[in-house]
Design a protein around this motif. Structure first.
Motif, PDB file in Angstrom:
ATOM      1  N   GLU A   1       0.812  -1.220   0.000  1.00 29.91           N
ATOM      2  CA  GLU A   1       0.000   0.000   0.000  1.00 29.91           C
ATOM      3  C   GLU A   1       0.848   1.274   0.000  1.00 29.91           C
ATOM      4  OE1 GLU A   1      -3.240   2.254   2.879  1.00 29.91           O
ATOM      5  OE2 GLU A   1      -3.090   0.072   2.968  1.00 29.91           O
ATOM      6  N   PRO A   2       1.797   1.438   0.928  1.00 34.22           N
ATOM      7  CA  PRO A   2       2.588   2.675   0.907  1.00 34.22           C
ATOM      8  C   PRO A   2       3.494   2.825  -0.312  1.00 34.22           C
ATOM      9  CG  PRO A   2       3.351   1.195   2.645  1.00 34.22           C
ATOM     10  CD  PRO A   2       2.072   0.630   2.132  1.00 34.22           C
ATOM     11  N   ILE A   3       3.993   1.709  -0.846  1.00 36.96           N
ATOM     12  CA  ILE A   3       4.848   1.807  -2.035  1.00 36.96           C
ATOM     13  C   ILE A   3       4.021   2.288  -3.222  1.00 36.96           C
ATOM     14  CG2 ILE A   3       6.328   0.552  -3.633  1.00 36.96           C
ATOM     15  CD1 ILE A   3       7.522   0.959  -0.807  1.00 36.96           C
ATOM     16  N   GLU A   4       2.845   1.713  -3.420  1.00 34.96           N
ATOM     17  CA  GLU A   4       1.995   2.127  -4.528  1.00 34.96           C
ATOM     18  C   GLU A   4       1.440   3.536  -4.305  1.00 34.96           C
ATOM     19  OE1 GLU A   4      -0.866  -1.027  -4.962  1.00 34.96           O
ATOM     20  OE2 GLU A   4       0.548  -2.289  -6.091  1.00 34.96           O
ATOM     21  N   PHE A   5       1.139   3.898  -3.067  1.00 35.76           N
ATOM     22  CA  PHE A   5       0.683   5.245  -2.742  1.00 35.76           C
ATOM     23  C   PHE A   5       1.776   6.259  -3.084  1.00 35.76           C
ATOM     24  CE2 PHE A   5       0.016   8.887   0.042  1.00 35.76           C
ATOM     25  CZ  PHE A   5      -1.361   9.066   0.048  1.00 35.76           C
ATOM     26  N   SER A   6       3.014   5.915  -2.741  1.00 37.32           N
ATOM     27  CA  SER A   6       4.144   6.804  -3.030  1.00 37.32           C
ATOM     28  C   SER A   6       4.287   7.028  -4.529  1.00 37.32           C
ATOM     29  CB  SER A   6       5.442   6.209  -2.468  1.00 37.32           C
ATOM     30  OG  SER A   6       5.372   6.051  -1.072  1.00 37.32           O
ATOM     31  N   HIS A   7       4.150   5.953  -5.291  1.00 31.81           N
ATOM     32  CA  HIS A   7       4.278   6.058  -6.748  1.00 31.81           C
ATOM     33  C   HIS A   7       3.146   6.910  -7.327  1.00 31.81           C
ATOM     34  CE1 HIS A   7       5.631   5.088 -10.711  1.00 31.81           C
ATOM     35  NE2 HIS A   7       4.571   4.358 -11.016  1.00 31.81           N
ATOM     36  N   LYS A   8       1.940   6.695  -6.847  1.00 31.94           N
ATOM     37  CA  LYS A   8       0.776   7.427  -7.341  1.00 31.94           C
ATOM     38  C   LYS A   8       0.884   8.917  -7.065  1.00 31.94           C
ATOM     39  CE  LYS A   8      -4.255   7.768  -6.772  1.00 31.94           C
ATOM     40  NZ  LYS A   8      -5.461   7.194  -6.104  1.00 31.94           N
ATOM     41  N   HIS A   9       1.386   9.280  -5.886  1.00 29.16           N
ATOM     42  CA  HIS A   9       1.430  10.682  -5.477  1.00 29.16           C
ATOM     43  C   HIS A   9       2.794  11.339  -5.683  1.00 29.16           C
ATOM     44  CE1 HIS A   9      -2.621  10.788  -3.672  1.00 29.16           C
ATOM     45  NE2 HIS A   9      -2.386   9.525  -3.351  1.00 29.16           N
ATOM     46  N   GLY A  10       3.720  10.629  -6.307  1.00 31.28           N
ATOM     47  CA  GLY A  10       5.029  11.208  -6.585  1.00 31.28           C
ATOM     48  C   GLY A  10       5.853  11.486  -5.349  1.00 31.28           C
ATOM     49  N   ILE A  11       5.664  10.679  -4.305  1.00 31.63           N
ATOM     50  CA  ILE A  11       6.398  10.873  -3.058  1.00 31.63           C
ATOM     51  C   ILE A  11       7.738  10.159  -3.141  1.00 31.63           C
ATOM     52  CG2 ILE A  11       6.410  10.360  -0.580  1.00 31.63           C
ATOM     53  CD1 ILE A  11       3.330  10.714  -0.704  1.00 31.63           C
ATOM     54  N   LYS A  12       8.812  10.911  -2.943  1.00 26.93           N
ATOM     55  CA  LYS A  12      10.147  10.340  -3.069  1.00 26.93           C
ATOM     56  C   LYS A  12      11.017  10.757  -1.892  1.00 26.93           C
ATOM     57  CE  LYS A  12      10.290  10.199  -8.138  1.00 26.93           C
ATOM     58  NZ  LYS A  12      11.069  10.595  -9.338  1.00 26.93           N
ATOM     59  N   ALA A  13      11.946   9.883  -1.562  1.00 25.24           N
ATOM     60  CA  ALA A  13      12.944  10.234  -0.554  1.00 25.24           C
ATOM     61  C   ALA A  13      13.963  11.175  -1.177  1.00 25.24           C
ATOM     62  CB  ALA A  13      13.637   8.976  -0.043  1.00 25.24           C
ATOM     63  N   HIS A  14      14.332  12.204  -0.431  1.00 28.49           N
ATOM     64  CA  HIS A  14      15.426  13.069  -0.854  1.00 28.49           C
ATOM     65  C   HIS A  14      16.723  12.337  -0.535  1.00 28.49           C
ATOM     66  CE1 HIS A  14      12.746  16.900  -0.332  1.00 28.49           C
ATOM     67  NE2 HIS A  14      12.231  16.007  -1.166  1.00 28.49           N
ATOM     68  N   MET A  15      17.539  12.101  -1.541  1.00 26.17           N
ATOM     69  CA  MET A  15      18.691  11.220  -1.380  1.00 26.17           C
ATOM     70  C   MET A  15      20.022  11.950  -1.557  1.00 26.17           C
ATOM     71  SD  MET A  15      17.789   8.013  -0.779  1.00 26.17           S
ATOM     72  CE  MET A  15      19.089   6.968  -1.437  1.00 26.17           C
ATOM     73  N   THR A  16      20.943  11.662  -0.657  1.00 29.41           N
ATOM     74  CA  THR A  16      22.351  11.998  -0.832  1.00 29.41           C
ATOM     75  C   THR A  16      23.072  10.675  -1.047  1.00 29.41           C
ATOM     76  OG1 THR A  16      22.208  13.929   0.620  1.00 29.41           O
ATOM     77  CG2 THR A  16      24.399  13.020   0.231  1.00 29.41           C
ATOM     78  N   THR A  17      23.701  10.512  -2.208  1.00 26.23           N
ATOM     79  CA  THR A  17      24.270   9.204  -2.546  1.00 26.23           C
ATOM     80  C   THR A  17      25.753   9.285  -2.874  1.00 26.23           C
ATOM     81  OG1 THR A  17      23.701   9.451  -4.899  1.00 26.23           O
ATOM     82  CG2 THR A  17      22.071   8.393  -3.469  1.00 26.23           C
ATOM     83  N   ILE A  18      26.391   8.141  -2.743  1.00 25.12           N
ATOM     84  CA  ILE A  18      27.765   7.952  -3.205  1.00 25.12           C
ATOM     85  C   ILE A  18      27.775   6.704  -4.089  1.00 25.12           C
ATOM     86  CG2 ILE A  18      28.827   9.052  -1.195  1.00 25.12           C
ATOM     87  CD1 ILE A  18      29.385   6.289  -0.078  1.00 25.12           C
ATOM     88  N   ASP A  19      28.787   6.579  -4.926  1.00 28.12           N
ATOM     89  CA  ASP A  19      28.804   5.431  -5.836  1.00 28.12           C
ATOM     90  C   ASP A  19      29.981   4.492  -5.605  1.00 28.12           C
ATOM     91  OD1 ASP A  19      30.850   6.966  -6.825  1.00 28.12           O
ATOM     92  OD2 ASP A  19      29.891   7.409  -8.747  1.00 28.12           O
ATOM     93  N   LYS A  20      30.670   4.681  -4.474  1.00 25.52           N
ATOM     94  CA  LYS A  20      31.751   3.774  -4.122  1.00 25.52           C
ATOM     95  C   LYS A  20      31.511   3.234  -2.718  1.00 25.52           C
ATOM     96  CE  LYS A  20      35.414   5.909  -6.908  1.00 25.52           C
ATOM     97  NZ  LYS A  20      36.767   6.542  -6.867  1.00 25.52           N
ATOM     98  N   ILE A  21      31.372   1.927  -2.624  1.00 21.33           N
ATOM     99  CA  ILE A  21      31.096   1.329  -1.321  1.00 21.33           C
ATOM    100  C   ILE A  21      32.227   1.578  -0.330  1.00 21.33           C
ATOM    101  CG2 ILE A  21      32.077  -0.966  -1.802  1.00 21.33           C
ATOM    102  CD1 ILE A  21      29.530  -2.109  -0.386  1.00 21.33           C
ATOM    103  N   GLU A  22      33.412   1.820  -0.852  1.00 25.42           N
ATOM    104  CA  GLU A  22      34.556   2.115   0.020  1.00 25.42           C
ATOM    105  C   GLU A  22      34.367   3.415   0.804  1.00 25.42           C
ATOM    106  OE1 GLU A  22      36.010  -0.481  -3.310  1.00 25.42           O
ATOM    107  OE2 GLU A  22      34.746   1.321  -3.153  1.00 25.42           O
ATOM    108  N   ASP A  23      33.416   4.260   0.332  1.00 25.99           N
ATOM    109  CA  ASP A  23      33.163   5.541   1.002  1.00 25.99           C
ATOM    110  C   ASP A  23      32.006   5.445   1.989  1.00 25.99           C
ATOM    111  OD1 ASP A  23      35.210   6.802  -0.394  1.00 25.99           O
ATOM    112  OD2 ASP A  23      33.886   7.395  -2.041  1.00 25.99           O
TER     113      ASP A  23
END
Length: 364
Positions: free
Chosen positions: A321-343
């Protein structure tokens, strides 16, 4: 493959080379697209969680999305190539009946007989499984901060078509929890809800509350997180550390106080002050896990000054339910990401600092 693991012997996270795991009968093997860090992961590092790793080194992380690359012999409903995410707890018995009744007192005789064959613990949370087989990823079984990881298929779901894998990863813990924290308050359109702690879970809870047409109050001790809360639709925002009179102002502007206060902060101070902003018989929703036990005034509860509830990511039945609700309403987590697991230590440090709103993760 490379995996970020918590070494219990030296109490630190390290990146190790380990074998790609083989799926068991109920497992799907996931090539991870994104794994995100949760505040409860920090509790593991601090030694403040009851879930203790049974091994010297455990791969951390219980929020992820990725692609199915292999399936176990008992797996149903998944195929290689599916884009999936999964909840944080696997391997409970998941023995549940799909019944129309919601409690034993409302069941027919036939329903009662069926209930005898289901697991009461799994109806509430997989960690309460009567067989004691529920395992938390990143705590009592290996998690997802690795190139590949396993999940019990009953604990996973295929993502709605077109859903972004990176911003979706945190939804499988933070999103599911924040959604149910707001929804289970049972408020009506136009009611006031206070989100206490506007960071990793809070910025999602604000989005869910707005989508449910609630009026939102954001409370935090970080001005940057409050600024973000306002941009997401919070009508009132308060820095509880710098404005002493915020509780009185809230009661004045809401004509009695918030109908519910969802405490997402892990601060004991947040819990001790939350009842002050509630209207009579309002709801204190317990989500954040502080270091010390909570203290309540029993007379306040007895006389109905306020009510106490709780919500969590819980069971697989609470996931879709919450995953589909998020998709329907455009709810997204604001993400800070890195692309190296070493970091990995960089995102641990960012989360511990608590200065940036949103979630932190690795994109593989």
């Amino acid at each position: 493959m490379k995996a970020a693991q918590f070494n219990t012997l030296v109490n630190k996270v390290e990146v190790n080379e380990i074998p790609i795991p083989e799926p068991g009968p109920n497992d799907i093997l996931i090539k991870n697209a994104c794994a995100s860090l949760c505040h409860s992961d920090l509790m593991l590092f601090w030694g403040h969680t009851a879930e203790k790793p049974p091994m010297d080194k455990v791969t951390i992380g219980h929020e992820n999305t990725g692609f199915v690359t292999a399936i176990g012999s008992n797996v149903q409903g998944f195929k290689v190539g599916d884009v999936v995410g999964c909840l944080g707890c696997s391997y409970a018995c998941c023995k549940l009946q799909s019944l129309g009744c919601s409690a034993f007192g409302q069941c027919s005789t036939i329903d009662l007989l069926n209930h005898l064959d289901e697991c009461e613990g799994c109806r509430v949370h997989s960690l309460h499984c009567a067989k004691g087989t529920g395992r938390m990823h990143g705590f009592t079984t290996h998690g997802h901060f690795a190139e590949y990881s396993l999940s019990d298929y009953r604990n996973a779901m295929v993502l709605p078509k077109g859903m972004d894998t990176v911003s979706t990863a945190p939804l499988f813990c933070a999103g599911v929890t924040a959604y149910h924290a707001v929804k289970k308050c049972g408020l009506q359109e136009g009611d006031w809800i206070s989100i206490i702690g506007c960071g990793g879970l809070g910025h999602l809870a604000i989005q869910y509350a707005k989508a449910l047409k609630l009026r939102v109050i954001g409370i935090d001790i970080s001005d940057s997180q409050l600024k973000n809360a306002k941009s997401l639709g919070a009508e009132l925002t308060y820095n509880s550390a710098s404005y002493v009179g915020y509780a009185e102002e809230i009661k004045q502007k809401t004509y009695g106080g918030a109908h519910a206060a969802v405490v997402l902060s892990a601060s004991n101070a947040a819990y001790s002050t939350a009842p002050n902003i509630l209207r009579v018989n309002g709801i204190l929703m317990v989500i954040g896990i502080p270091k010390e036990n909570l203290s309540i005034n029993a007379l306040d509860i007895l006389l109905g000054k306020y009510r106490i509830m709780g919500a969590s990511s819980g069971t697989p039945q609470q996931m879709r339910e919450p995953i589909e609700f998020s998709h329907k309403h455009g709810i997204k987590a604001h993400m800070t990401t890195i692309d190296k697991i070493e970091d990995i230590q960089k995102i641990i440090d960012l989360m511990e600092a608590g200065k940036t709103a949103g979630r932190f993760g690795i994109v593989f």
